[in-house]
Design an enzyme around this catalytic site. Sequence first.
Site, short mmCIF file in Angstrom:
data_model
loop_
_atom_site.label_atom_id
_atom_site.label_comp_id
_atom_site.label_asym_id
_atom_site.label_seq_id
_atom_site.Cartn_x
_atom_site.Cartn_y
_atom_site.Cartn_z
CG HIS A 230 -0.53 1.47 7.53
ND1 HIS A 230 0.38 1.00 8.35
CD2 HIS A 230 0.03 2.31 6.52
CE1 HIS A 230 1.64 1.42 7.88
NE2 HIS A 230 1.29 2.08 6.72
CD GLU A 231 -1.25 2.44 2.79
OE1 GLU A 231 -0.68 3.63 2.45
OE2 GLU A 231 -0.33 1.58 2.97
CD GLN B 56 3.56 6.02 2.42
OE1 GLN B 56 2.40 5.23 1.92
NE2 GLN B 56 4.58 5.10 3.24
N GLY C 87 0.75 -1.06 -0.08
CA GLY C 87 0.05 0.06 0.08
C GLY C 87 0.93 1.26 -0.17
CG HIS D 236 0.40 6.94 5.30
ND1 HIS D 236 1.58 7.56 5.90
CD2 HIS D 236 0.55 5.56 5.26
CE1 HIS D 236 2.48 6.42 6.07
NE2 HIS D 236 1.81 5.45 5.52
CB CYS E 279 5.13 2.09 7.36
SG CYS E 279 4.59 3.54 6.50
CG LEU E 280 6.71 1.02 1.39
CD1 LEU E 280 5.97 1.38 -0.36
CD2 LEU E 280 7.61 -0.16 1.11
ZN ZN Z 1 2.41 3.46 5.50
#
Ligand code: ZN
Length: 172
Positions: A138-139, A53, A48, A142, A96-97
């Site tokens: 989670h997304e 991000q 995701g 963000h 998480c990236l």
């Molecule tokens: Zn993330």
Amino acid sequence: MAIRPILNVAESAAILKQVSAPVERVDDELRALMDDMLETMYDAPGIGLAAVQIGVLKRVIVMDLAKEGEEPQPRFFVNPEITWTSDETAPYEEGCLSVPEVYDEVQRPARVRLTWLDYDGVAHDEEVDGLFATCIQHEMDHLNGVLFIDHLSRLKRDRAIQRVKKVIREAA
Ligand code: ZN
């Protein structure tokens, strides 16, 4: 399509903490952004990615929950809204990236109902569970400037940021 640099919490916390703005319409420009996001996510690799991000403060998410060996199942979420959450929660070991090499357990509602617009601007309203429910929550965090480590204790969060700093240093 292009792979864009992914912001991390050690270097770009000020951007990652911002609240993203709703999208006014789903057009070719937005689809080009979603294409870039998908390519960036696949390259990372991740399951995701939210637009913030890659430094774009728009309420857009891409996701692909296909398992290894399965056909890709790209999903696109524009202006997603959670309209219901279950009282029952479920734990998941999240990563998480933007917080590379840090994983920890987060409790979230096990099921959520949400609305969104897809790649073509078509409206959806669905109840989801399992990894889909975890990942979309989670997304969507963000989009509101929240990272999964914000759900952890202060000690764990500070440790996570130190860890990311080390990862970034070593990659430089
Ligand atoms: Zn993330």
